[in-house]
Design a protein around this motif. Sequence first.
Motif, PDB file in Angstrom:
ATOM      1  N   MET A 154     -42.233 -36.387   1.078  1.00 60.60           N
ATOM      2  CA  MET A 154     -41.726 -35.723  -0.117  1.00 60.60           C
ATOM      3  C   MET A 154     -42.039 -34.231  -0.099  1.00 60.60           C
ATOM      4  SD  MET A 154     -42.397 -38.558  -3.093  1.00 60.60           S
ATOM      5  CE  MET A 154     -41.458 -37.640  -4.322  1.00 60.60           C
ATOM      6  N   TYR A 164     -37.339 -41.130  -5.518  1.00 60.12           N
ATOM      7  CA  TYR A 164     -37.127 -40.186  -4.417  1.00 60.12           C
ATOM      8  C   TYR A 164     -35.830 -39.389  -4.589  1.00 60.12           C
ATOM      9  CZ  TYR A 164     -40.586 -43.369  -2.489  1.00 60.12           C
ATOM     10  OH  TYR A 164     -41.708 -44.143  -2.318  1.00 60.12           O
ATOM     11  N   ASP A 223     -41.219 -46.172   2.438  1.00 58.85           N
ATOM     12  CA  ASP A 223     -41.718 -45.500   1.238  1.00 58.85           C
ATOM     13  C   ASP A 223     -43.179 -45.103   1.378  1.00 58.85           C
ATOM     14  OD1 ASP A 223     -42.309 -48.220   1.185  1.00 58.85           O
ATOM     15  OD2 ASP A 223     -41.891 -48.489  -0.945  1.00 58.85           O
ATOM     16  N   ASP A 240     -32.299 -43.278  -1.340  1.00 57.31           N
ATOM     17  CA  ASP A 240     -33.368 -44.162  -1.793  1.00 57.31           C
ATOM     18  C   ASP A 240     -32.814 -45.584  -1.823  1.00 57.31           C
ATOM     19  OD1 ASP A 240     -35.313 -45.578  -3.126  1.00 57.31           O
ATOM     20  OD2 ASP A 240     -35.452 -44.212  -4.840  1.00 57.31           O
ATOM     21  N   ASN A 281     -37.218 -48.294   0.498  1.00 62.96           N
ATOM     22  CA  ASN A 281     -38.130 -48.362  -0.641  1.00 62.96           C
ATOM     23  C   ASN A 281     -38.330 -49.825  -1.037  1.00 62.96           C
ATOM     24  OD1 ASN A 281     -39.449 -48.162  -3.091  1.00 62.96           O
ATOM     25  ND2 ASN A 281     -37.840 -47.013  -4.141  1.00 62.96           N
ATOM     26  N   MET A 308     -43.059 -41.865   3.211  1.00 65.08           N
ATOM     27  CA  MET A 308     -42.441 -40.852   2.356  1.00 65.08           C
ATOM     28  C   MET A 308     -43.447 -40.335   1.333  1.00 65.08           C
ATOM     29  SD  MET A 308     -39.562 -39.335   2.250  1.00 65.08           S
ATOM     30  CE  MET A 308     -38.623 -38.235   1.181  1.00 65.08           C
ATOM     31  N   GLN A 309     -44.250 -41.247   0.780  1.00 63.22           N
ATOM     32  CA  GLN A 309     -45.263 -40.823  -0.183  1.00 63.22           C
ATOM     33  C   GLN A 309     -46.403 -40.078   0.498  1.00 63.22           C
ATOM     34  OE1 GLN A 309     -46.505 -44.059  -2.759  1.00 63.22           O
ATOM     35  NE2 GLN A 309     -44.400 -44.716  -3.088  1.00 63.22           N
TER      36      GLN A 309
END
Length: 600
Positions: free
Chosen positions: A453, A508, A445, A545, A477, A448-449
Amino acid sequence: MSATVADHILERLRAWDVEQVFGYPGDGVNGLLAAWGRAVDRPRFVQARHEEMAAFQAVGYAKFGRRLGVCVATSGPGAVHLLNGLYDTKLDHVPVLAIVGQTDRSAMGGSYQQEVDLHTLYKDVASDFVETVTVPEQLPNVLDRAIRTAYARRCPTAVIIPGDVQDLAYSPPPHAFKSVPSSLDRSGWTALPSPSALRRAAEVLNAGDKAAILVGQGAAGARAEVEEIAELLGAGVAKALLGKDALSDELPYVTGSIGLLGTRPSYELMRDCDTLLTIGSSFPYAQFLPEFGSARAVQIDIDPHMIGMRYPYEVNLVGDARATLRELIPLIDKDRRDVCREWQDEIKAGVTRWKGVLARRAGLSADPVNPEYVAHVLDGLLPDNAVITCDSGSVANWYARHLTLRGDMRASLSGTLATMGCGVPYAIGAKFAHPDRPAIALVGDGAMQMNGMAELVTAAKYRHRWDDPRLVVAVWNNQDLNQVTWEMRAMEGAPSFLPSQALPDVPYAEFARSIGLTGIRVERPEDVEDAWRAALSANGPAVLDFRTDPAVPPVPPHATWEQFESTAASVLKGDADGASVVKQGLKSKMQEFWPGDGGA
């Protein structure tokens, strides 16, 4: 209208069979963008959301396509943004060309807007070749040399083109003094060590009884030869992370990954061997190689600058892995297999035990989902032609240990730079290299952040360009920068520092659905398999997710229980804010996931 320098750049790229260029627009490359319009988007311009992502996409394209990756960025901030992806290229030895805009020549030196000293900025990352084109006649030689150098040295190169130069009428270099002509052809070549060096290497390998082979990405084109020499030597084969797809994990003597993220059988293989053969790898962690003096060693690597660094090798063979092994194999004693059968049987038994450990760990309960179980379930569902990317973080532990590569699968990550945020753009680059194959990106995560994204937007934009539209992004996550959290516990003896480690729980799957992609949130272990199946059968990109437990430890393969328990003890100093029963529960979870001595 006569052809401009920008027109000729695109023409030259087409002549080099460049099909995609990953980039982001800006006025420093306006001349190029206009030329792209005149060229009807040939080569195809792939618009990333950020220049760093364009560079990562070029790296993914080059890694999985085994050909030149090209990225383009504007002057100033665009050029700066490329750097992280280009350093990933440099450290993982991948051929990538960066084409970078610059302010007009008339403004250079005048502290003009977006003026950056690009030669100084790029002199390290593109140290093998960086040049600025100042006149049209200079272009063919500079561009051709940049491409040849990128291929020959497996490195990033950079060509800087001021904005006004892009718009100049193109004229080729004349047959004249101080003009440098150029040409396109790049014939194949093969490097081979000398016959005497091959004989010395064979003498070392024939003298041992317990051989270990370590392969990296340089062995990827020599799969059959690696298998043959492993059989002849009765050896076990460990794989550096960048060599994960160099050899099938279904071979019973393949011990899997090596290092902190590696397996117990790989650790034992290196601990107990008396002979080491390293093929196409610059694996840097000497503590996971045999004790100095305990094993005689031979290395094969195509790069004379990278050979002989990681271990006191007795013979260093500079050459192409496949060609060198073909010359070396006839010199190996054919009776070695019988002599070393007991050693190889021990290796195979260790691999079998370890697979049992992994299955047991994946089956343990966690709150809410065991992160190892997520990877373990995927392993049985992977398509034989899957292309897999992995981001940096604790997810790399599960990628390294649980995924069994077989058939024509390809896989990679940021091996040496170990940068966060590469997993999704790598997968997008891989999709352009192999539009007919499913791609799977495994990311935490945090990554991804950081980057992932935004690049889902890129996936949504180009999904219709791919024959097989499947691109699965799986997010572990756990609301924690988990790898660093565990490193703090194990290496610093410190509890998790929540202000730096805690992450918000971002929806997500919901975000994926908002841009037209499949999105599935998984909060129960019984839903994991169905989620994977749904994503792998989706008619387009999908985001999974998985709400995973941050308390599941990535246990080093070499750790004793005493070492591991000291990590658990740090938890009791103040980790897991709340009541002591919560802290004790985390320690109990760690002990539950401890694999046991030797993987029993």
